[in-house]
Structures are given as C-alpha cells and as structure tokens.
Design an enzyme around this catalytic site. Structure first.
Site, short mmCIF file in Angstrom:
data_model
loop_
_atom_site.label_atom_id
_atom_site.label_comp_id
_atom_site.label_asym_id
_atom_site.label_seq_id
_atom_site.Cartn_x
_atom_site.Cartn_y
_atom_site.Cartn_z
N TYR A 1 0.83 -1.20 0.00
CA TYR A 1 0.00 0.00 0.00
C TYR A 1 0.86 1.24 0.00
CZ TYR A 1 0.87 0.82 5.01
OH TYR A 1 1.44 1.08 6.23
N LYS B 1 6.47 -1.78 2.12
CA LYS B 1 5.23 -1.23 2.69
C LYS B 1 4.11 -2.24 2.44
CE LYS B 1 3.07 3.31 3.34
NZ LYS B 1 3.23 3.46 4.79
N GLU C 1 11.80 2.45 14.77
CA GLU C 1 10.85 3.45 14.26
C GLU C 1 9.52 3.28 14.99
OE1 GLU C 1 9.75 2.73 10.13
OE2 GLU C 1 9.65 0.57 10.48
N LEU D 1 10.92 1.26 7.48
CA LEU D 1 10.32 1.72 6.22
C LEU D 1 11.07 2.98 5.78
CD1 LEU D 1 7.72 1.13 4.43
CD2 LEU D 1 6.85 3.22 5.48
#
Ligand code: PLP
Length: 284
Positions: free
Chosen positions: A33, A150, A183, A208
C-alpha cells in the site's frame, strides 16, 4: 455526500465497493500500500511515494496493475470525486489478486487488485496537536525482517498502536533486542542530540524508508542543521534534547514524553517546531 472508492476500474460509493473473498490481500495480506498525503489540495511528495510503491511491488514480485501515470490520474480523480480541497489522504492498495487459496503465487495471468480510497484530514487538529506534542511508549520489536516493504501485513504494528492507545499514548516505538530504537508503528522516529544533531535510524531492512524522512533529510542542511543516520538506543533517546516523529499525514510531530521519561522540558522543542514550519511552507 457518500465517499467514493476506486476498485479495479470502477468508481463506487464506499459501501457498495467490494473485493472477492479469495483475494490474496484478504487471505494472506499478500499486498502493498501507499498513503499519499494531500495538502492545500495537492498530493505531497507524489513522485517519491510512487517510487516507494514501485520498490514494494518489486520486492514482492507483484506487477503494476496500471502504469504509474494512469494511477496518478486516478488519484487526482479521487480527490475531485471525494471533494478533498484542502487536507486529506489517498490510500492505495495493490494485492496479488484473486485465486483459490494456496500459499505459492497463483499461475501467471492473475490480475493484481487495485483499490483506492480517499478521506479528508483535519489539518487544524494536527497543527494544534503539534503545538502540544505527543506522548509515546516503547514496545519490543516483534515485526518481520523486511520492514522496508510497505506491506499490508501490519499485525505487529496494529497491536503496538493499540497498546499505545490503551495507555493514552499517540505512538509506539519499536525497540529491538539490542536496545536499538528502530521506528514508530506508523512513523519515522527522530531524536535531536544534546549537540543539536538530527538523528534517525539508517535505511535498510529494519525500517520503512519514510518519504517524509527523505524530505526532512533533504531540507535540514538548508536550515543549517546537521543530520546523522545511525543506530541509537532507547537509553540514549531518553537523554535527547528533543524528539519528534514524521509521517505523511502528521508531517513533523514533536514528542514530549517516552514511557515515563519527559523529553527536554516536556514541551515541543524549538528545532522540531521550526522543522515542521519549514516543511509546511515547502509543501504549500
Ligand atoms: N514507518 C512506518 C512503519 C510507517 O507505517 C510509516 C508511515 O505510515 C512511516 C515510517 C513514515 O513514512 P512516511 O513518511 O512515508 O509516511
């Protein structure tokens, strides 16, 4: 006005939009996505989001359902059809398509599924939040080892975020078994050292590659700020001068507390706020 979704070539009211029960996105989370932020009616960092989508698709060996230029036309059409004239987000999902359930890839020729939805984002509320800052918690890193893709497989992120919500926090920060902070569940994490260096985890399989991260790294030197992409621990972070999160729809969000530890003086830091202001000026 009902929201309009795009599903495999058709624009439909969201409630009428459907995908097949044997879609591999539904059965295996076999898909990717992108979230395209919209500000002042325009898609922000559009080319970089498409580039990351391309990398995610390539990593999972899923074909583009349509050429990127056509996808862009659909995204713009979706803004118009959903009357997003100021702040908002476009969500685009591509799965490997529909096929009887079997782990290995389906036979060639199965078409990827493409879904796009859009919704407005209350930017005034986000600006107001940034003036106060957010509290976050730390959680053990328990995701798979290809966090650079992702992928729609987000179970660990969802559980982490829910844990944060239940503790009144805005975000969960993943800390690996070496004590390194990677993260947030849906954001890039940054700390500003006592020396004023903007520090974030290096790219690779562990995080990411945030598009907002990329924009901030490109912008920082123009503001006279030094940057460093290196590993750092949660322990080091707790001593930081400032901390903030970046993401497509939150831009730069100051962090004022991690677990029980107040960061700086418990208020959004001056550098974080300056970065946010500068970033918004640029995307405007
Ligand atoms: N890291 C994770 C796990 C995310 O889900 C996101 C955004 O959703 C980010 C980082 C930030 O990326 P971007 O700045 O492209 O929104």
């Amino acid at each position: 006005m009902s929201r309009i979704a795009y599903v495999n070539g058709r624009y439909l009211p969201v409630r009428q939009a459907q995908i097949a029960i044997e879609d591999r996105g539904f059965q295996f989370a076999d898909g990717v996505y992108e979230v395209f932020p919209v500000y002042a009616g325009h898609i922000v960092n559009h080319a970089w989001h498409l580039q990351r989508l391309s990398q995610s698709l390539a990593a999972l060996r899923i074909d583009w359902p349509l050429p990127p230029a056509v996808l862009t036309l659909i995204l713009k059409d979706m803004l118009r059809r959903n009357r997003i004239i100021d702040g908002g987000m476009l969500y685009l999902q591509i799965t490997r398509g529909v096929s009887p359930r079997n782990h290995a890839f389906p036979v060639p020729g199965v078409r990827p599924t493409l879904v796009v939805t859009a919704r407005p984002v209350d930017m005034a509320a986000r600006h107001a939040q940034a003036e106060i800052g957010v509290r976050v918690i730390s959680v053990p890193e328990n995701r798979w080892t290809r966090r650079d893709i992702k992928s729609v497989s987000l179970l660990a992120n969802i559980l982490a975020k829910q844990g944060a919500a239940e503790r009144g926090a805005a975000e969960a920060l993943f800390v690996n078994d070496r004590g390194i902070l990677t993260e947030g569940a849906s954001s890039t994490f940054w700390m500003i050292t006592r020396e004023g260096v903007l520090t974030t985890h290096p790219l690779g399989h562990d995080i990411l590659p945030g598009v907002t991260r990329r924009a901030i790294l490109a912008m920082a030197p123009e503001l006279g700020l030094q940057t460093d992409e290196r590993e750092f621990s949660l322990a080091e972070t707790l001593q930081a001068r400032e901390a903030f999160l970046t993401s497509a729809t939150n831009f730069v969000m100051p962090v004022i507390q991690i677990d029980a530890q107040i960061i700086g003086n418990g208020k959004p830091g001056a550098i974080s706020l300056a970065l946010r202001k500068s970033y918004i000026e640029r995307i405007e």
